[in-house]
Scaffold this motif. Sequence first.
Motif, short mmCIF file in Angstrom:
data_model
loop_
_atom_site.label_atom_id
_atom_site.label_comp_id
_atom_site.label_asym_id
_atom_site.label_seq_id
_atom_site.Cartn_x
_atom_site.Cartn_y
_atom_site.Cartn_z
N GLN A 19 -9.17 36.41 27.87
CA GLN A 19 -7.76 36.19 28.19
C GLN A 19 -7.56 36.22 29.71
N LYS A 22 -4.30 35.86 31.64
CA LYS A 22 -3.38 36.99 31.86
C LYS A 22 -3.79 37.82 33.08
N THR A 129 -1.30 45.37 20.87
CA THR A 129 -2.00 44.16 21.28
C THR A 129 -3.47 44.19 20.82
N HIS A 254 0.75 40.48 30.65
CA HIS A 254 0.94 39.28 29.82
C HIS A 254 1.71 38.30 30.68
N THR A 255 1.53 36.99 30.41
CA THR A 255 2.21 36.00 31.26
C THR A 255 3.72 35.97 30.97
N GLU A 257 5.37 33.34 30.47
CA GLU A 257 5.54 32.40 29.37
C GLU A 257 5.44 33.12 28.01
N GLU A 258 4.46 34.01 27.91
CA GLU A 258 4.31 34.78 26.66
C GLU A 258 5.50 35.71 26.45
N LYS A 259 5.92 36.37 27.53
CA LYS A 259 7.04 37.31 27.42
C LYS A 259 8.35 36.58 27.07
N SER A 261 8.51 33.97 25.17
CA SER A 261 8.37 33.26 23.90
C SER A 261 9.11 33.98 22.77
N PRO A 264 7.13 37.79 21.74
CA PRO A 264 6.52 38.33 22.97
C PRO A 264 5.54 39.47 22.67
N PRO A 265 4.40 39.49 23.40
CA PRO A 265 3.41 40.56 23.19
C PRO A 265 3.87 41.87 23.83
N CYS A 333 -0.23 38.30 36.36
CA CYS A 333 0.95 38.04 35.53
C CYS A 333 2.20 37.79 36.36
#
Length: 373
Positions: A19, A22, A129, A254-255, A257-259, A261, A264-265, A333
């Motif tokens: 990953q 990230k 995660t 985390h990116t 973009e991921e957050k 989404s 989100p992670p 990130c």
Amino acid sequence: MLTLPGLIDIHVHLRTPGQEYKEDFYTGTQAALAGGFTTVLDMPNNKIPITTQVLLEQKIELARQNIVCDVGFYFGSLGDNLEEFEKVTNRVRHPRPDRGSINNIGIDSRFRGNDTGVFGLKLYLNPTTGNFLINEEKLIKIYQAWSSNQPILLHCEGETMPMALKVIKATGKKTHICHVSSKEELSAIIEAKNAGLPVTCGVTPHHLFLTEVDAKRLGSYGLMKPYLKTQADVDFLWNNLDSIDLIESDHAPHTKEEKDSDNPPFGVPGLETTLPLLLTASSEGKLKVDDIKRLCHNNPAKIFNIPTDENTYIEVDETKPYTLNPKPLFTKCGWSPFQGKKVKGKVKTVYLRGEKVFDQGQILTKPGSGKII
Ligand code: NCD
Ligand code: ZN
Ligand code: ZN
């Protein structure tokens, strides 16, 4: 100017291998130096969890080329790799005189150095995660199989804490409980310590400086495991700082973009904000500089058996106020839940074994110049 020993963060996720979008070993260890940390211990919940010696050696080899501070590793388990434990603990704390046996399991000879290797075994009892969860039956088997003197580390928040304490009591194995966040959890740990159980615990800066109120404001950027708690929980942590063994950032990038989404992670970065937050609290009388040394250097070194060096130290401007950047300098990130916060305590210079490796925001050293410990 304040001089402190190079700090130690025993809980970071540098996301390599698998990953690297990230974080990677270069960006993550640059963030460590910028934050005053000269040693970090990296967690095993990678895309493919680090549960075999081969995976561990591959990860170490990737790190070796890229790190700018010292890095150590944890091993992981889902309960189906007990036969790997001895390989990684032998390799590590007592380098094998019988090198041939390492070759027999297919490890390239260039991996056979004097590295000191894994600093503990990390187990996850709650979903987070990477999702490598284990149940009580597996937990007992794993505890019985881990014969190293290095601690077992647990992610055991809330309802899984009693099961963890039961197994620690039954097996007597040294255990570090990660990211304690609530009054209930810390009370149970204090009770366990008083009963003589071999437990230590860490708290994160986000659980000391943010509450559920911030979680609402931050949305997914304030989402991590364990969740942010109430002011009463945060107050309980501060009022019982003497029972807390260390501070761990749980740097979990985390990116954006991921957050942003729909799903989100969990996790927030922390390496570049821990020390300014703590020094600001110290300037407000909430703790002493000696507490910071205890929580971010002395105890981490003692509990995890981490080598220290008197020529590894940092110089910090502890008086001039500034605002934490919306964009931390080095973590890939590119965000922080503490952005915009007014703090004191800026790392000016970092010396690693006598060599100046960070100066006024600049990394002065090449990828690969940190040591695998
Ligand atoms: C961590 C991660 O992203 O790897 N996330 C988190 O919310 N803390 C995993 C963990 O430490 O539980
Ligand atoms: Zn965790
Ligand atoms: Zn973590």
